[in-house]
Write an enzyme that holds these catalytic residues in place. Structure first.
Site, PDB file in Angstrom:
ATOM      1  N   GLY A 245       0.823  -1.210   0.000  1.00  0.00           N
ATOM      2  CA  GLY A 245       0.000   0.000   0.000  1.00  0.00           C
ATOM      3  C   GLY A 245       0.856   1.259   0.000  1.00  0.00           C
ATOM      4  O   GLY A 245       0.541   2.238  -0.682  1.00  0.00           O
ATOM      5  N   SER A 246       1.938   1.225   0.760  1.00  0.00           N
ATOM      6  CA  SER A 246       2.805   2.411   0.837  1.00  0.00           C
ATOM      7  C   SER A 246       3.358   2.758  -0.537  1.00  0.00           C
ATOM      8  O   SER A 246       3.377   3.931  -0.932  1.00  0.00           O
ATOM      9  CB  SER A 246       3.979   2.158   1.796  1.00  0.00           C
ATOM     10  OG  SER A 246       3.507   1.818   3.067  1.00  0.00           O
TER      11      SER A 246
ATOM     12  N   ASN B 154      -7.210   4.568   9.347  1.00  0.00           N
ATOM     13  CA  ASN B 154      -6.745   3.306   9.929  1.00  0.00           C
ATOM     14  C   ASN B 154      -6.894   3.248  11.446  1.00  0.00           C
ATOM     15  O   ASN B 154      -7.010   2.167  12.022  1.00  0.00           O
ATOM     16  CB  ASN B 154      -5.294   3.039   9.543  1.00  0.00           C
ATOM     17  CG  ASN B 154      -4.410   4.245   9.678  1.00  0.00           C
ATOM     18  OD1 ASN B 154      -4.682   5.302   9.121  1.00  0.00           O
ATOM     19  ND2 ASN B 154      -3.348   4.115  10.440  1.00  0.00           N
TER      20      ASN B 154
ATOM     21  N   SER C 238      -3.903  -2.443  -0.470  1.00  0.00           N
ATOM     22  CA  SER C 238      -2.807  -3.302   0.012  1.00  0.00           C
ATOM     23  C   SER C 238      -3.322  -4.715   0.281  1.00  0.00           C
ATOM     24  O   SER C 238      -4.387  -4.883   0.899  1.00  0.00           O
ATOM     25  CB  SER C 238      -2.252  -2.707   1.308  1.00  0.00           C
ATOM     26  OG  SER C 238      -1.350  -3.613   1.913  1.00  0.00           O
ATOM     27  N   GLY C 239      -2.560  -5.727  -0.144  1.00  0.00           N
ATOM     28  CA  GLY C 239      -2.985  -7.118   0.011  1.00  0.00           C
ATOM     29  C   GLY C 239      -3.218  -7.541   1.453  1.00  0.00           C
ATOM     30  O   GLY C 239      -4.233  -8.176   1.763  1.00  0.00           O
ATOM     31  N   HIS C 240      -2.294  -7.160   2.333  1.00  0.00           N
ATOM     32  CA  HIS C 240      -2.362  -7.772   3.681  1.00  0.00           C
ATOM     33  C   HIS C 240      -3.467  -7.215   4.564  1.00  0.00           C
ATOM     34  O   HIS C 240      -3.674  -7.710   5.674  1.00  0.00           O
ATOM     35  CB  HIS C 240      -0.995  -7.724   4.377  1.00  0.00           C
ATOM     36  CG  HIS C 240      -0.574  -6.395   4.916  1.00  0.00           C
ATOM     37  ND1 HIS C 240      -0.562  -6.119   6.256  1.00  0.00           N
ATOM     38  CD2 HIS C 240      -0.117  -5.292   4.301  1.00  0.00           C
ATOM     39  CE1 HIS C 240      -0.098  -4.889   6.444  1.00  0.00           C
ATOM     40  NE2 HIS C 240       0.175  -4.367   5.275  1.00  0.00           N
TER      41      HIS C 240
ATOM     42  N   THR D  67      10.156  -7.335 -11.897  1.00  0.00           N
ATOM     43  CA  THR D  67       9.432  -8.560 -12.256  1.00  0.00           C
ATOM     44  C   THR D  67       8.274  -8.768 -11.285  1.00  0.00           C
ATOM     45  O   THR D  67       8.437  -8.645 -10.067  1.00  0.00           O
ATOM     46  CB  THR D  67      10.393  -9.768 -12.207  1.00  0.00           C
ATOM     47  OG1 THR D  67      11.471  -9.482 -13.089  1.00  0.00           O
ATOM     48  CG2 THR D  67       9.699 -11.049 -12.626  1.00  0.00           C
TER      49      THR D  67
ATOM     50  N   CYS E  91       6.093   3.095  17.159  1.00  0.00           N
ATOM     51  CA  CYS E  91       7.323   3.444  16.454  1.00  0.00           C
ATOM     52  C   CYS E  91       8.313   2.287  16.631  1.00  0.00           C
ATOM     53  O   CYS E  91       8.039   1.311  17.321  1.00  0.00           O
ATOM     54  CB  CYS E  91       7.896   4.765  16.930  1.00  0.00           C
ATOM     55  SG  CYS E  91       8.567   4.727  18.571  1.00  0.00           S
TER      56      CYS E  91
HETATM   57  N1  PLP Z   1      -2.388   3.349   4.271  1.00  0.00           N
HETATM   58  C1  PLP Z   1      -3.113   2.982   5.336  1.00  0.00           C
HETATM   59  C2  PLP Z   1      -4.361   3.725   5.667  1.00  0.00           C
HETATM   60  C3  PLP Z   1      -2.692   1.917   6.136  1.00  0.00           C
HETATM   61  O1  PLP Z   1      -3.410   1.572   7.206  1.00  0.00           O
HETATM   62  C4  PLP Z   1      -1.493   1.252   5.787  1.00  0.00           C
HETATM   63  C5  PLP Z   1      -0.970   0.159   6.646  1.00  0.00           C
HETATM   64  O2  PLP Z   1      -1.212   0.118   7.821  1.00  0.00           O
HETATM   65  C6  PLP Z   1      -0.799   1.661   4.640  1.00  0.00           C
HETATM   66  C7  PLP Z   1      -1.268   2.712   3.915  1.00  0.00           C
HETATM   67  C8  PLP Z   1       0.463   0.970   4.214  1.00  0.00           C
HETATM   68  O3  PLP Z   1       0.178  -0.268   3.631  1.00  0.00           O
HETATM   69  P1  PLP Z   1       1.371  -1.347   3.516  1.00  0.00           P
HETATM   70  O4  PLP Z   1       1.590  -1.900   4.890  1.00  0.00           O
HETATM   71  O5  PLP Z   1       0.868  -2.365   2.556  1.00  0.00           O
HETATM   72  O6  PLP Z   1       2.547  -0.618   2.983  1.00  0.00           O
END
Ligand code: PLP
Length: 388
Positions: A73-74, A157, A205-207, A242, A329
């Site tokens: 996701g990041s 989140n 994001s997958g997880h 890849t 942190c």
């Molecule tokens: N954005 C939000 C709102 C999230 O809660 C998170 C992960 O906690 C992310 C982005 C980042 O996702 P990833 O852990 O897949 O990089």
């Protein structure tokens, strides 16, 4: 230490569902071809990646070619924000250099924007109300001719508040400004229809939806152009590297499951969340944070006066219950939450915060277990706090 294990932190990460694992396994074993190879095992892998692209697109109600696979996701957030900013800056020879975001974004978005600020971009931050919601008119008032992009998350989140994304996107569209939303927490939990929302860029994001860690996707509306952050020819020149075939296959399978079970899961999660909130509010000095109506069905955010949420997390962990206090942190200590601060929570309430998030596999027995432990744990910590 209890041997009963209760996982109520699905906003942190989710277990990989057995159906997802099963779909992935061949791609971690005998089916090891590179999807960019011309021969048969490569083309088999290509077919699997493209099938997953269609499955992922269905969850977002978009076209498969509008999906770019990433590593998380990041990365999706960074590609959207930095990719859009860099391209607009280059094409306008530096004239376009302004972005807007909210005060409650995830660090992935915050850090991407801080990086841009160091490179002479200007960033405006829109505040939120006491429930964590952005006012679309406040976004409108910050727009300028130099604005490239607005980035406001779909759902938060920590407290789960859902933003008026469609309204903000409509304002951006009217002004010819790109709109990105971080939907990492909302994907698979609530309806995510990019057409209805009117957004240009969406990160998932997958997880967070029962696929593995280390895979994500970015929706890029047809016609929107980004500068690649990781250059290379894969993903139609939008993201080099890849493809992570097994994880992409897992993400696709998870999207199919999430879509087919969306309504049933949302109803069940809301029912469990309501039970959690009712139970927590029976404890003196407790309050619930987040929007009463516009909130993820799975997210319960409570604060207990006079204790530290982090200590409560440790106490519950000793009983085999996983919940979260706030953004941890790297040292394991808990940073003060920028989300709660933006919502105007006083520091007393901020420190006593607990996020409980249900998900696939959560049961009434999990809720019962937590609610049985909480009152005495809170009381004990208050007594310790008063004595020190
Ligand atoms: N954005 C939000 C709102 C999230 O809660 C998170 C992960 O906690 C992310 C982005 C980042 O996702 P990833 O852990 O897949 O990089």
């Amino acid at each position: 230490m209890s041997d009963r294990f209760v996982y109520l932190d699905h906003n942190a990460t989710t277990p990989v569902r057995p159906e997802v694992l099963e779909a992935m396994l061949p791609w971690l074993g005998t089916k090891f071809g590179n999807p960019n190879s011309a021969y048969r095992i490569g083309q088999e892998a290509r077919f699997a990646v493209e099938q997953a692209r269609e499955q992922t697109a269905r969850l977002l109600h978009c076209k498969p070619e509008e999906i770019v696979f990433t590593s998380c996701g990041s990365e999706s957030d960074v590609l959207a924000i930095v990719g859009a900013a860099q391209r607009a800056y280059d094409r306008s020879q530096g004239a376009k250099r302004h972005l807007i975001t909210s005060a409650i974004e995830h660090d992935a978005v915050r850090e991407a924007l801080t990086g841009l600020q160091k490179r002479s971009f200007e960033v405006s931050i829109v505040g939120v109300d006491a429930h964590g919601r952005v006012n679309p008119e406040a976004v409108r008032s910050l727009l300028k001719p130099e604005t490239i992009l607005v980035s406001i998350m779909h759902a938060n989140n920590e407290v789960g508040t859902i933003q008026p994304v469609a309204e903000i996107a409509a304002i951006c569209r009217e002004k010819g400004v790109l709109f990105h939303t971080d939907a990492v927490q909302s994907a698979g939990k609530i309806d995510l229809d990019v057409g209805k929302l009117g957004v240009d860029l969406v990160a998932i994001s997958g997880h967070k939806l029962n696929a593995p860690k280390g895979v994500g996707a970015l929706y890029v509306r047809q016609g929107v152009k980004l500068s690649a952050v990781i250059t290379g020819h894969q993903e139609k020149n939008r993201r080099g590297g890849t493809e992570n075939v097994a994880s992409i296959v897992g993400l696709g399978r998870a999207c199919v499951l999430a879509l087919s079970e969306l309504d049933a899961h949302a109803r069940e999660q809301l029912r469990l969340r309501r039970r959690l909130e009712e139970g927590c509010l029976k404890i003196p000095g407790a309050r619930v944070n987040g929007h009463p109506e516009y909130r993820l069905p799975n997210t319960c955010h409570v604060a207990f006066d006079g204790i530290e949420g982090f200590q409560l997390v440790v106490a519950l962990d000793l009983e085999g219950v996983c919940v979260s206090a706030g953004p941890a942190c790297s040292t394991g200590a808990v940073d003060p939450s920028h989300v709660l601060a933006a919502m105007g929570c006083t520091s007393n309430w901020c420190v006593g915060a607990l996020r409980i998030s249900v998900g696939w596999g959560s049961t009434d027995a999990d809720v019962d277990r937590l609610l049985a432990l909480l009152p005495s744990a809170v009381e004990r910590l208050r007594k310790v706090g008063a004595a020190t």
